[in-house]
Write a protein that holds these residues in place. Structure first.
Motif, PDB file in Angstrom:
ATOM      1  N   GLY A 159       0.673  -1.384  -0.112  1.00  0.00           N
ATOM      2  CA  GLY A 159      -0.060   0.026  -0.096  1.00  0.00           C
ATOM      3  C   GLY A 159       0.719   1.233   0.113  1.00  0.00           C
ATOM      4  O   GLY A 159       0.201   2.434   0.053  1.00  0.00           O
ATOM      5  N   ALA A 160       2.014   1.236   0.087  1.00  0.00           N
ATOM      6  CA  ALA A 160       3.003   2.409  -0.123  1.00  0.00           C
ATOM      7  C   ALA A 160       2.720   3.119  -1.470  1.00  0.00           C
ATOM      8  O   ALA A 160       2.669   2.269  -2.645  1.00  0.00           O
ATOM      9  CB  ALA A 160       4.399   2.199   0.234  1.00  0.00           C
ATOM     10  N   ASN A 161       2.554   4.334  -1.798  1.00  0.00           N
ATOM     11  CA  ASN A 161       2.442   5.055  -2.915  1.00  0.00           C
ATOM     12  C   ASN A 161       3.707   5.733  -3.338  1.00  0.00           C
ATOM     13  O   ASN A 161       3.877   5.865  -4.618  1.00  0.00           O
ATOM     14  CB  ASN A 161       1.402   5.836  -2.792  1.00  0.00           C
ATOM     15  N   ARG A 162       4.471   6.480  -2.488  1.00  0.00           N
ATOM     16  CA  ARG A 162       5.613   6.984  -2.799  1.00  0.00           C
ATOM     17  C   ARG A 162       6.717   6.859  -2.058  1.00  0.00           C
ATOM     18  O   ARG A 162       6.760   6.137  -1.040  1.00  0.00           O
ATOM     19  CB  ARG A 162       5.367   8.815  -2.485  1.00  0.00           C
ATOM     20  N   PHE A 163       7.896   7.123  -2.621  1.00  0.00           N
ATOM     21  CA  PHE A 163       9.277   6.749  -2.022  1.00  0.00           C
ATOM     22  C   PHE A 163      10.116   8.077  -2.134  1.00  0.00           C
ATOM     23  O   PHE A 163      10.370   8.460  -3.374  1.00  0.00           O
ATOM     24  CB  PHE A 163       9.756   5.513  -2.565  1.00  0.00           C
ATOM     25  N   LEU A 164      10.981   8.629  -1.074  1.00  0.00           N
ATOM     26  CA  LEU A 164      11.669   9.479  -1.354  1.00  0.00           C
ATOM     27  C   LEU A 164      13.000   8.872  -0.952  1.00  0.00           C
ATOM     28  O   LEU A 164      13.345   8.353   0.132  1.00  0.00           O
ATOM     29  CB  LEU A 164      11.449  10.621   0.085  1.00  0.00           C
ATOM     30  N   LEU A 165      13.949   9.259  -1.877  1.00  0.00           N
ATOM     31  CA  LEU A 165      15.344   8.689  -1.823  1.00  0.00           C
ATOM     32  C   LEU A 165      16.351   9.815  -2.518  1.00  0.00           C
ATOM     33  O   LEU A 165      16.605   9.797  -3.570  1.00  0.00           O
ATOM     34  CB  LEU A 165      15.625   7.317  -2.326  1.00  0.00           C
ATOM     35  N   ARG A 166      16.844  10.692  -1.620  1.00  0.00           N
ATOM     36  CA  ARG A 166      17.797  11.638  -2.225  1.00  0.00           C
ATOM     37  C   ARG A 166      18.916  11.163  -2.886  1.00  0.00           C
ATOM     38  O   ARG A 166      19.462  10.133  -2.169  1.00  0.00           O
ATOM     39  CB  ARG A 166      18.329  12.673  -1.165  1.00  0.00           C
TER      40      ARG A 166
END
Length: 352
Positions: A159-166
């Motif tokens: 159910g995760a929609n988004r992922f932040l990874l600089r």
């Protein structure tokens, strides 16, 4: 032709074509003036309003663990920092943060933590599934570092929609100056491509003014953003932490960060662009200035008050006042003063 006109012409070109060459990026960033910045921000605001109006999207940030297996030279929660007061939130605590956030109007939860082996795939999957079941109208964003393709897939399916990874810096030589051996720019970028392939809305970004950074590095970062075409870009000034190898390094510039925000708005007109906590830390009006430079996202902190000061990635990090979710009313007033409105919605990216 004067240098002043050169830079304005490059801003015009970027606004029209959404692309510059490496040499053009270097010249524009290196030769910028205060007058150029004003010209850029006017263009960037028009683009931002064209696509997103005057809405500012809020994200509820939940910093759920400050344990980390990595030893990045700039980070206050690096594993070698014996002075860090470690914590992990329980599932119940995290769900309570979401419950509070939902009642305040948040429709995106950002679960951020160090690369903590205690949060296995199964444990994180259970957490994501529980949030998805209880608050199905919300977006779930993860910021938990480098993981395997299979791990990312499992969390997406939960159910995760988004992922932040600089990506932090595109250049591998520069990357190695900021990180211990075993971490590489190539692996970082591969994770981003994996996330895109799986179907996440992907966020990346970089530090501005990190040690050893050059104008060439920043130009390469901008070229990579164009290539990756993410849904969100988070940038903020480097701020030293007293318990790291970079304790004595100079902090990054708020002015350069703002200028780069404006450039990113023209490069990727429909991207989600946060005015970050770091920007608000180096300049008390940093987030307002960020919004006026083209940003359209703010991430107030939903973490329990007793742990906020423990998630100290850099010195003097904002963790009370307007950075606390409880001060949402004050944040709303601050945005209204500059002509913008906090929006209660998921605020999905238009950059698809």
């Amino acid at each position: 032709m004067t240098k002043k006109n050169d830079t304005k012409q490059l801003i015009d070109k970027l606004d029209e074509t959404h692309a510059l060459s490496r040499d053009e990026w270097i010249c524009l960033i290196r030769d910028r003036t205060a007058d150029d910045a004003d010209y850029l921000f006017e263009r960037a605001q028009k683009v931002r309003i064209r696509h997103y109006g005057r809405d500012v999207y809020i994200r509820g940030l939940i910093e759920f663990t400050n344990y980390c297996k990595n030893d990045c030279f700039y980070c206050g929660i690096r594993k070698s920092n014996k002075n860090a007061e470690r914590y992990r939130l329980t599932k119940e605590q995290i769900l309570s943060c979401c419950e509070l956030g939902y009642s305040l109007g948040f429709r995106t939860f950002v679960l951020q933590g160090g690369e903590d082996g205690s949060f296995t795939d199964d444990r994180l999957t259970d957490l994501v599934s529980s949030i998805r079941m209880r608050w199905n109208d919300c977006a779930i964003t993860l910021s938990v570092g480098e993981r395997s393709y299979e791990s990312y897939r499992q969390l997406y399916d939960a159910g995760a929609n988004r992922f932040l990874l600089r990506h932090e810096t595109y250049d591998d030589t520069h990357y190695r100056k900021l990180h211990p051996s075993g971490l590489s720019a190539a692996q970082r970028k591969q994770c981003l491509w994996d996330l895109k392939e799986i179907g996440y809305q992907v966020g990346t970004g970089f530090m501005v003014g990190s040690p050893y950074q050059t104008f060439e590095n920043l130009a390469d970062d901008m070229l990579f953003l164009k290539e990756l075409n993410p849904q969100m870009v988070g940038i903020g000034p480097f701020i030293p932490h007293h318990d790291t190898p970079f304790a004595d390094q100079k902090a990054g510039s708020a002015d350069l960060t703002l200028f780069l925000l404006g450039l990113i708005r023209l490069l990727l007109p429909k991207v989600l662009l946060p005015a970050t906590t770091a920007l608000g830390t180096v300049d008390s009006d940093g987030r307002e200035k960020g919004i006026l430079a083209g940003a359209n996202v703010i991430m107030p902190n939903l973490s329990p008050p007793q742990v906020r000061e423990k998630y100290l990635l850099y010195d003097n990090k904002l963790c009370t006042g307007d950075e606390a979710a409880e001060s949402l009313r004050s944040l709303t007033q601050r945005m209204q003063k500059i002509g913008y409105e906090i929006q209660v919605s998921r605020g999905d990216s238009l950059n698809v």
